[in-house]
Design a protein around this motif. Structure first.
Motif, PDB file in Angstrom:
ATOM      1  N   LYS A  69      21.087 -21.025  -5.777  1.00 13.20           N
ATOM      2  CA  LYS A  69      22.027 -20.680  -4.713  1.00 13.20           C
ATOM      3  C   LYS A  69      21.642 -19.308  -4.222  1.00 13.20           C
ATOM      4  CE  LYS A  69      26.241 -19.523  -5.957  1.00 13.20           C
ATOM      5  NZ  LYS A  69      27.595 -19.715  -6.495  1.00 13.20           N
ATOM      6  N   GLY A  70      21.672 -19.109  -2.903  1.00  9.79           N
ATOM      7  CA  GLY A  70      21.309 -17.794  -2.398  1.00  9.79           C
ATOM      8  C   GLY A  70      21.783 -17.616  -0.977  1.00  9.79           C
ATOM      9  N   PRO A  71      21.454 -16.456  -0.395  1.00 10.07           N
ATOM     10  CA  PRO A  71      21.806 -16.254   1.005  1.00 10.07           C
ATOM     11  C   PRO A  71      21.097 -17.310   1.866  1.00 10.07           C
ATOM     12  CG  PRO A  71      20.370 -14.493   0.190  1.00 10.07           C
ATOM     13  CD  PRO A  71      20.761 -15.303  -0.992  1.00 10.07           C
ATOM     14  N   SER A  72      21.708 -17.679   2.986  1.00 13.02           N
ATOM     15  CA  SER A  72      21.194 -18.773   3.806  1.00 13.02           C
ATOM     16  C   SER A  72      19.693 -18.659   4.104  1.00 13.02           C
ATOM     17  CB  SER A  72      21.936 -18.818   5.134  1.00 13.02           C
ATOM     18  OG  SER A  72      23.253 -19.227   4.891  1.00 13.02           O
ATOM     19  N   ASN A  73      19.221 -17.432   4.290  1.00  7.55           N
ATOM     20  CA  ASN A  73      17.812 -17.292   4.669  1.00  7.55           C
ATOM     21  C   ASN A  73      16.829 -17.496   3.507  1.00  7.55           C
ATOM     22  OD1 ASN A  73      18.251 -14.929   3.294  1.00  7.55           O
ATOM     23  ND2 ASN A  73      18.024 -13.572   5.066  1.00  7.55           N
ATOM     24  N   PHE A  74      17.325 -17.877   2.353  1.00  6.89           N
ATOM     25  CA  PHE A  74      16.401 -18.138   1.238  1.00  6.89           C
ATOM     26  C   PHE A  74      16.036 -19.615   1.140  1.00  6.89           C
ATOM     27  CE2 PHE A  74      17.690 -19.528  -3.282  1.00  6.89           C
ATOM     28  CZ  PHE A  74      18.588 -20.484  -2.836  1.00  6.89           C
ATOM     29  N   LEU A  75      16.609 -20.430   2.037  1.00  2.93           N
ATOM     30  CA  LEU A  75      16.448 -21.884   1.916  1.00  2.93           C
ATOM     31  C   LEU A  75      14.980 -22.315   1.877  1.00  2.93           C
ATOM     32  CD1 LEU A  75      17.607 -24.737   1.814  1.00  2.93           C
ATOM     33  CD2 LEU A  75      17.768 -24.691   4.313  1.00  2.93           C
ATOM     34  N   GLU A  76      14.161 -21.757   2.770  1.00  2.00           N
ATOM     35  CA  GLU A  76      12.771 -22.216   2.830  1.00  2.00           C
ATOM     36  C   GLU A  76      12.020 -21.876   1.539  1.00  2.00           C
ATOM     37  OE1 GLU A  76      10.458 -20.927   6.213  1.00  2.00           O
ATOM     38  OE2 GLU A  76       8.827 -22.326   5.731  1.00  2.00           O
ATOM     39  N   VAL A  77      12.261 -20.677   1.021  1.00  2.00           N
ATOM     40  CA  VAL A  77      11.607 -20.276  -0.231  1.00  2.00           C
ATOM     41  C   VAL A  77      12.009 -21.242  -1.361  1.00  2.00           C
ATOM     42  CG1 VAL A  77      11.448 -18.471  -1.990  1.00  2.00           C
ATOM     43  CG2 VAL A  77      11.487 -17.852   0.428  1.00  2.00           C
ATOM     44  N   ALA A  78      13.297 -21.563  -1.410  1.00  2.00           N
ATOM     45  CA  ALA A  78      13.792 -22.448  -2.474  1.00  2.00           C
ATOM     46  C   ALA A  78      13.136 -23.829  -2.368  1.00  2.00           C
ATOM     47  CB  ALA A  78      15.306 -22.576  -2.401  1.00  2.00           C
ATOM     48  N   LEU A  79      13.026 -24.349  -1.143  1.00  2.00           N
ATOM     49  CA  LEU A  79      12.441 -25.686  -0.980  1.00  2.00           C
ATOM     50  C   LEU A  79      10.944 -25.677  -1.269  1.00  2.00           C
ATOM     51  CD1 LEU A  79      14.389 -26.862   2.197  1.00  2.00           C
ATOM     52  CD2 LEU A  79      14.779 -27.541  -0.182  1.00  2.00           C
ATOM     53  N   TRP A  80      10.281 -24.610  -0.886  1.00  2.00           N
ATOM     54  CA  TRP A  80       8.855 -24.459  -1.211  1.00  2.00           C
ATOM     55  C   TRP A  80       8.646 -24.494  -2.732  1.00  2.00           C
ATOM     56  CZ3 TRP A  80       6.650 -19.639  -3.217  1.00  2.00           C
ATOM     57  CH2 TRP A  80       5.256 -19.680  -3.347  1.00  2.00           C
ATOM     58  N   LEU A  81       9.486 -23.741  -3.456  1.00  2.00           N
ATOM     59  CA  LEU A  81       9.353 -23.696  -4.915  1.00  2.00           C
ATOM     60  C   LEU A  81       9.667 -25.052  -5.547  1.00  2.00           C
ATOM     61  CD1 LEU A  81      11.013 -20.219  -5.517  1.00  2.00           C
ATOM     62  CD2 LEU A  81       8.657 -20.830  -6.119  1.00  2.00           C
ATOM     63  N   GLU A  82      10.767 -25.680  -5.096  1.00  2.00           N
ATOM     64  CA  GLU A  82      11.129 -26.978  -5.672  1.00  2.00           C
ATOM     65  C   GLU A  82      10.040 -28.017  -5.395  1.00  2.00           C
ATOM     66  OE1 GLU A  82      13.105 -27.614  -7.847  1.00  2.00           O
ATOM     67  OE2 GLU A  82      14.846 -26.286  -7.708  1.00  2.00           O
TER      68      GLU A  82
END
Lengths: 450, 423
Positions: free
Chosen positions: B95-108
């Motif tokens: 869970k993070g600030p909205s602008n972290f979404l791309e980083v999270a999906l890249w990692l997953e």
């Protein structure tokens, strides 16, 4: 669509986060009210914080404030213990009383529709608790049994013995909130009632309300149910004499343990001291999160533990720094050695990259700490208890960003002292003593029965 | 209830990855939550705990993410993260600030598709040590810490996949090989065995294109044949005595019961609340409040995809009799079966459950995880109202019925006693 997977996506967009604003007012009985409106869900959180924690207990009466928290909701107003509990159940309200060295807290979470009724019950508990002798005796037997049980819990043993040995018997912060068995045996219901009469006043308390309610409705309900709580005179003095730090290893013997619980640390400056922000960044680098030095070393490199970390721990009028972990017993000295290495190493300074990472993590995570009503409540409680400036949350991000590497390195020099660390090892002494021979962790003392 | 009607969009990528999007603009943050349909139930004897060990390996970096960097990238972006393993599934969430979404999906996506090139013996050995210490810390060195394992190993049939705990037996943890771990990944970690939930404040089209960009090229795997479970019955009572480093005796009584979302599951949950959920609950009031023969008493219905059990646990007060507690528990159960419950008791439980449903919506991770959970067990992410309705529908007779149906059967009785107590 082809792209380069090896490149981490960059974060470009700026985030807009608006701090929830709060309203402060004072009831006619001098109770300070902090109100934060949050209306995304029809729920409300109420916290009443009373400066009546265990640090005000007299010598020989350690455990009285905990007994007060256990007894205060055993019947109030027209309800006996079971009836009162049932009233909360009928409303679907979650209610609890807890405490620590500084304060006693009454906490309640309710649906909006039951706010008035819930507040009415809290009012009764504060204003007209029964303190029935029969209930007191039962609760006293319960806590004596709990203390017996807690002797089995290595984590509790480590934390309480560490605090006790670090602060020394002359400091009220050294005693566990739950109290001491020998003292509790002699505490009477009368004494609990008199503790209530000496400390439980609106002018010695504050209330924080977070949730979906209008200012007007809140004031009306507070007037109706809480304002008849009577103001009184109390003695808020207490003596806190810090024992000086010295390098000692205490082994708290727990036969047949398969692990050792480790705590090591020393005193620190209070929460509202000037170097809080450099220290917060320093600790984030050292041991405040998963990617910090201590955990990466002890867990990810050495495999000694499931987790290890460090923290600055704050009371209202005192503070301490500690590292804590639990390790397989055969690695106790090895782990302690690595901890001391990290404490010494960080005094040589941190890198620009580490600081940038810590800042980024703290600043970007900030909005997440205002998600639930409980989080908002605990943030505001901290602000009041530690006497932080009015603009504390608004200036938080600026305060973090303006810390320089020099500030952090200075904080490392001034607030990390491995050479004065008190260490507690809870584990099997037969296996621990040989490991400590010839090591420079401080002189070793064995405590057979903490 | 309108509040519990959670809007969502669900679709599948060509490789089988299921995606669920839920927009929630309350705060500028977003939660990412992935369920892989593999848990300790898929393990084999001798390799117990490997699903959980594998969860650890997923945080050790992947082809494009160096060791330690998975955590670091999420934390640098202001996020929090973790994972967990149960009998039925393994989840990973951040869970993070909205602008972290791309980083999270890249990692997953990198660890879903490209974990193996980065997996080596050193990482495995390190995490075996970590998990072994986790077992020591959370089970072996905890007072009563081995009770769960002792219960389920005795309660479930030896061939049932709930007959070992997710942490795994100590000897098994020491023995996984690199080949075991790689095989486990190839068998279970694929887009067509996973569901990705994104919940929070994000732009819908952007999220869809990120998901396409990072996950679409990941190869699917051969579909794993579902487990065939035969639920053996316990044919007679079994009494187990276990000596532990404890001061006080504790008694556990456990019966096989209904599975998750089975027709008796909700009634059993309510039963646990009626027995021990409050001061006025039947067992608490008698054993702890009035008689003071127990220090505490708890009842719970555990239920998973392949089975469930109902358990009552009581800690014996010093100098009191464990047999007396047992007798009282059975008397109270018999009385409930014979005389039923009051409508007020039932109403209180239902009110409490309704409130906790609403309280739980505050937290975005827990909301995202619920969407995944409902999707997994019920094939419908928006099941909050359905779930609450399961409890609302329970009537007084249902409570009597499930108590009789399950708690009259043979049971496991576990007594944890102090080491120096030879009684």
């Amino acid at each position: 669509m082809k792209f380069d997977r090896s490149k981490k996506p960059s974060i470009t967009s700026k985030l807009i986060f608006k701090m929830p604003s709060h309203d402060k007012f004072v009831l006619k009985n001098n109770l300070d009210v902090y109100f934060i409106k949050k209306d995304v869900l029809p729920i409300i959180k109420i916290n009443i914080i009373i400066y009546a924690g265990s640090k005000f207990e007299q010598p020989g009466k350690k455990g009285i404030s905990n007994l007060l928290t256990m007894c205060i909701d055993e019947g109030a107003g027209e309800f006996d213990s079971l009836q009162l509990s049932e009233q909360f159940d009928l409303l679907g309200v979650q209610f609890s009383v807890s405490g620590n060295n500084d304060t006693i807290q009454l906490t309640l979470q309710t649906l909006k529709e039951n706010f008035g009724k819930a507040l009415e019950l809290i009012g009764k508990i504060l204003i007209s608790p029964h303190f029935d002798e029969k209930d007191f005796k039962r609760e006293k037997r319960k806590i004596l049994t709990s203390l017996k049980q807690l002797k089995d819990d290595p984590d509790y043993l480590a934390s309480t013995s560490f605090k006790s040995l670090l602060f020394g018997k002359r400091n009220p912060y050294s005693f566990p909130f739950l109290g001491l068995e020998k003292d509790i045996n002699s505490i009477t219901n009368k004494e609990v009632v008199s503790y209530y009469q000496n400390y439980i006043f609106p002018n010695n308390s504050f209330i924080v309300i977070v949730g979906d309610i209008s200012n007007k409705e809140l004031r009306e309900n507070l007037d109706k149910y809480v304002s008849s709580w009577k103001t009184g005179n109390f003695d808020a003095q207490f003596k806190s004499t810090d024992k000086s730090d010295e390098k000692v290893v205490y082994i708290v013997d727990k036969k047949d343990s398969v692990q050792t619980e480790i705590r090591t640390g020393h005193h620190a400056a209070k929460r509202n001291s000037k170097d809080y922000f450099p220290k917060h960044l320093l600790n984030t680098i050292l041991g405040g999160q998963f990617s910090s030095r201590i955990n990466l070393n002890l867990r990810e490199k050495q495999g000694y533990t499931y987790g290890a970390g460090s923290s600055y721990n704050y009371f209202k009028d005192s503070a301490y720094f500690s590292v804590s972990t639990s390790v397989g017993i055969e690695n106790s000295a090895n782990a302690l050695n690595e901890i001391f290495k990290e404490l010494n190493k960080i005094r040589d300074g941190v890198t620009e990259e580490e600081l940038k990472f810590a800042k980024s993590s703290i600043v970007r995570k900030f909005p997440l700490s205002f998600e639930t009503n409980s989080q908002v409540t605990s943030n505001f409680i901290g602000k009041v208890i530690y006497d932080l400036p009015d603009d504390y949350f608004d200036s938080y991000i600026n305060n973090i960003n303006s810390v320089t590497i020099e500030d952090v390195n200075k904080a490392a020099q001034e607030s990390i002292f491995p050479e004065l660390a008190t260490t507690v090892l809870v584990g099997d002494k037969e296996k621990l003593i040989p490991q400590l021979e010839g090591k420079d962790f401080g002189k070793v003392e064995v405590i057979n029965n903490f | 209830m309108k509040l519990l009607n959670i809007s969502y969009e669900k679709y599948k990528l060509d490789n089988g990855l299921e995606v669920i999007l839920h927009q929630n603009k309350n705060l500028p943050m977003v939660a990412v939550n992935i369920w892989y349909k593999v848990g300790s139930a898929q393990e084999v004897k001798g390799k117990t705990g490997i699903a959980h060990l594998f969860e650890h390996m997923m945080f050790q970096g992947s082809e494009n993410v160096a060791k330690e960097m998975h955590f670091r990238y999420i934390q640098e972006a202001g996020g929090t993260l973790n994972g967990s393993t149960s009998f039925d599934r393994t989840n990973y969430y951040e869970k993070g600030p909205s602008n972290f979404l791309e980083v999270a999906l890249w990692l997953e996506s990198d660890r879903m598709g490209y974990l193996l090139p980065a997996l080596d013996q050193d990482k495995l050995d390190n995490q075996k040590d970590v998990v072994y210490n986790e077992r020591l810390e959370r089970y072996d060195n905890q007072p009563y810490g081995l009770a769960w394992e002792l219960l389920i190993t005795n309660l479930y049939d030896k061939s049932h996949p709930y007959s070992w705990s997710t942490i795994g037996f100590a000897d098994d943890i020491k023995n996984y090989t690199l080949a075991d771990v790689k095989n486990f990944f190839r068998t279970y970690y694929a887009p067509n065995n996973a569901t990705l939930v994104i919940a929070g404040d994000f732009k819908r089209d952007k999220a869809v294109s990120f998901v396409e960009k990072y996950f679409a090229d990941i190869k699917n795997a051969q579909i794993v044949v579902p487990l065939k479970i035969s639920n053996g019955k316990l044919t007679q009572n079994k009494i187990i005595r276990h000596k532990d480093n404890v001061q006080l005796e504790r008694i556990y009584l456990s019966w096989l019961s209904d599975k998750a979302y089975g027709k008796d599951d909700a009634a059993l949950d309510i039963l646990s609340d009626l027995l021990t959920g409050s001061k006025n609950s039947r067992l608490y009031k008698t054993l702890v409040f009035e008689k003071e023969i127990a220090q505490d008493v708890t009842a719970f219905q555990f239920s998973g995809k392949y089975g469930g059990h109902f358990t009552i646990v009581a800690t014996v007060k010093p100098g009191k009799s464990i047999d007396e507690i047992k007798t009282k528990i059975f008397n109270i159960i018999s009385d409930l079966i014979k005389n039923g419950i009051s409508s007020k008791e039932l109403e209180k439980s239902k009110t409490g459950i309704k409130s906790s449903f609403i309280f739980s919506l505050q937290n975005l991770d827990s909301l995202a995880d619920h969407l995944n959970s409902y999707n997994f067990y019920l094939n419908e992410p928006n099941s909050f109202s359905y779930d609450l309705e399961r409890y609302n529908k329970v009537e007084e007779e249902d409570i009597i019925h499930v108590t009789d149906k399950y708690l009259s059967n043979p049971y496991i009785e576990l007594r944890v006693v102090p080491k120096d107590n030879e009684s």
